[in-house]
Design a protein around this motif. Sequence first.
Motif, PDB file in Angstrom:
ATOM      1  N   LYS A  63      39.141  43.219  46.077  1.00 39.53           N
ATOM      2  CA  LYS A  63      39.747  41.897  45.888  1.00 39.53           C
ATOM      3  C   LYS A  63      39.351  41.322  44.537  1.00 39.53           C
ATOM      4  O   LYS A  63      38.396  41.775  43.899  1.00 39.53           O
ATOM      5  CB  LYS A  63      39.317  40.955  47.002  1.00 39.53           C
ATOM      6  N   CYS A  64      40.089  40.314  44.140  1.00 33.03           N
ATOM      7  CA  CYS A  64      39.788  39.590  42.909  1.00 33.03           C
ATOM      8  C   CYS A  64      38.773  38.489  43.188  1.00 33.03           C
ATOM      9  O   CYS A  64      38.505  38.144  44.341  1.00 33.03           O
ATOM     10  CB  CYS A  64      41.065  38.970  42.337  1.00 33.03           C
ATOM     11  N   HIS A  65      38.229  37.926  42.108  1.00 32.70           N
ATOM     12  CA  HIS A  65      37.227  36.866  42.239  1.00 32.70           C
ATOM     13  C   HIS A  65      37.360  35.914  41.052  1.00 32.70           C
ATOM     14  O   HIS A  65      37.526  36.350  39.913  1.00 32.70           O
ATOM     15  CB  HIS A  65      35.829  37.477  42.268  1.00 32.70           C
ATOM     16  N   ALA A  85      38.559  48.384  40.352  1.00 29.37           N
ATOM     17  CA  ALA A  85      39.147  47.503  39.341  1.00 29.37           C
ATOM     18  C   ALA A  85      40.322  48.184  38.643  1.00 29.37           C
ATOM     19  O   ALA A  85      41.369  47.564  38.397  1.00 29.37           O
ATOM     20  CB  ALA A  85      38.092  47.101  38.314  1.00 29.37           C
ATOM     21  N   PHE A 131      47.219  43.287  39.628  1.00 29.17           N
ATOM     22  CA  PHE A 131      46.592  42.098  40.208  1.00 29.17           C
ATOM     23  C   PHE A 131      46.159  41.128  39.104  1.00 29.17           C
ATOM     24  O   PHE A 131      45.798  41.521  38.000  1.00 29.17           O
ATOM     25  CB  PHE A 131      45.369  42.497  41.038  1.00 29.17           C
ATOM     26  N   THR A 132      46.207  39.853  39.422  1.00 32.53           N
ATOM     27  CA  THR A 132      45.719  38.808  38.525  1.00 32.53           C
ATOM     28  C   THR A 132      44.894  37.819  39.336  1.00 32.53           C
ATOM     29  O   THR A 132      45.140  37.635  40.533  1.00 32.53           O
ATOM     30  CB  THR A 132      46.867  38.066  37.836  1.00 32.53           C
ATOM     31  N   VAL A 133      43.959  37.175  38.684  1.00 30.86           N
ATOM     32  CA  VAL A 133      43.062  36.265  39.407  1.00 30.86           C
ATOM     33  C   VAL A 133      43.718  34.919  39.673  1.00 30.86           C
ATOM     34  O   VAL A 133      43.751  34.433  40.803  1.00 30.86           O
ATOM     35  CB  VAL A 133      41.733  36.077  38.641  1.00 30.86           C
ATOM     36  N   THR A 176      36.362  38.224  38.067  1.00 32.15           N
ATOM     37  CA  THR A 176      37.647  38.928  37.982  1.00 32.15           C
ATOM     38  C   THR A 176      37.864  39.838  39.186  1.00 32.15           C
ATOM     39  O   THR A 176      38.865  39.723  39.883  1.00 32.15           O
ATOM     40  CB  THR A 176      37.803  39.721  36.670  1.00 32.15           C
ATOM     41  N   THR A 177      36.964  40.779  39.413  1.00 35.89           N
ATOM     42  CA  THR A 177      36.991  41.557  40.652  1.00 35.89           C
ATOM     43  C   THR A 177      35.615  41.447  41.304  1.00 35.89           C
ATOM     44  O   THR A 177      34.629  41.105  40.656  1.00 35.89           O
ATOM     45  CB  THR A 177      37.307  43.047  40.408  1.00 35.89           C
ATOM     46  N   ASN A 210      44.834  39.925  46.152  1.00 35.12           N
ATOM     47  CA  ASN A 210      45.321  39.608  44.813  1.00 35.12           C
ATOM     48  C   ASN A 210      45.356  38.095  44.622  1.00 35.12           C
ATOM     49  O   ASN A 210      45.986  37.383  45.404  1.00 35.12           O
ATOM     50  CB  ASN A 210      46.736  40.185  44.628  1.00 35.12           C
TER      51      ASN A 210
END
Length: 364
Positions: A158-160, A246, A290-292, A164-165, A217
Amino acid sequence: MKKKAKVVVLKTRPETVLEDYIRLMEMADFQQYLPKDKTTILKDNISWHFPYLSANTTPWQLEGVIQGLQKHGYDKVTCVQNNTVVTDPFKGEKMNKYVPILKNYNIPTLFNFKEEDMKWVEYTPKAEMLALDEIFKKGIRIPDYFFDKNVLHLPTMKCHIYTTTTGAMKNAFGGLLNSKRHYTHSVIHETLVDLLAIQKEIHSGIFAVMDGTVAGNGPGPRTMLPIEKDFILASDDQVAIDAVAAKMMGFDPYKELKYIQLAHDRGLGVGKMEDIEIIGEDIEKESWGFTVGDNLASRVGDFLWFGPLKRIQDVFFKTPLVNIFIFGSFFYHDYIWWPDKGKKRMAKLRKETQWAELFDRYEE
């Protein structure tokens, strides 16, 4: 020359996921890295107490790993939960279906905030610290229970909003740092590297098994869009498994993720894809874009941790004023975002994926 790391990546489906987790662990030679004569700590990930796929360790991830350990004679296994200012571990382990699994396999659960389970002791790392010694000037304190034990991390893909990840390296954050760990947010990348260095000093073995059956995502670790991906990963190298995850999510791990670059450069693991051997699936074309992004909580955090008010952040986060932000985050996530978006996204998953159906079949 840096030694190549090995990361196993498999495709799975609900019908075979438990067997696939066992096969994943065996392909990654987990027994080589987790001494059987030592207690193995299962460190699951409860980013949110609500049952939101992609945010937390999945029940099949937990059960598959336990089955893999027990198949190979690991009879000293515990699960350790941690507290956070916005997530209730008791509610989380119940709503995410861990309690019946741990009970069925006779795995005791300990809590790092209960004195009867473990005590916090001062620890002086042998490795040079990048941030923790400055953040905690009165001494770095970690749970005494973690010494001379294996740790098996159970993160999700998952993103954070701050890193970022998030994955295996970030999973140590809750277990090894107490409820004041939010002090480290402005140096979060350095903190994760420091924690990995400490883990290598105190643990008898380290391993990670990551779930990407439903990946997150968006602005994680809670408010993501859950997307079915059907992947599971395993490795003894915490940097490498995070780098591979990532890469699959669409990021360049060494160039874009500071915590991976720092850990790689300090020799704590392998963060460059060309130095990682992928076993199992061909992931060359896996780049999910994916983007944060942002949510309300991340906008406030960015302004205070990294923006114009960074210089006076101690006023907000090391005084009673912090309770305002804690309540705000709790209220936003639990009473605004969850009923407005989270529940709807889970309902959509139930219509579209078998993973949500499998989740519902687990006992509460």
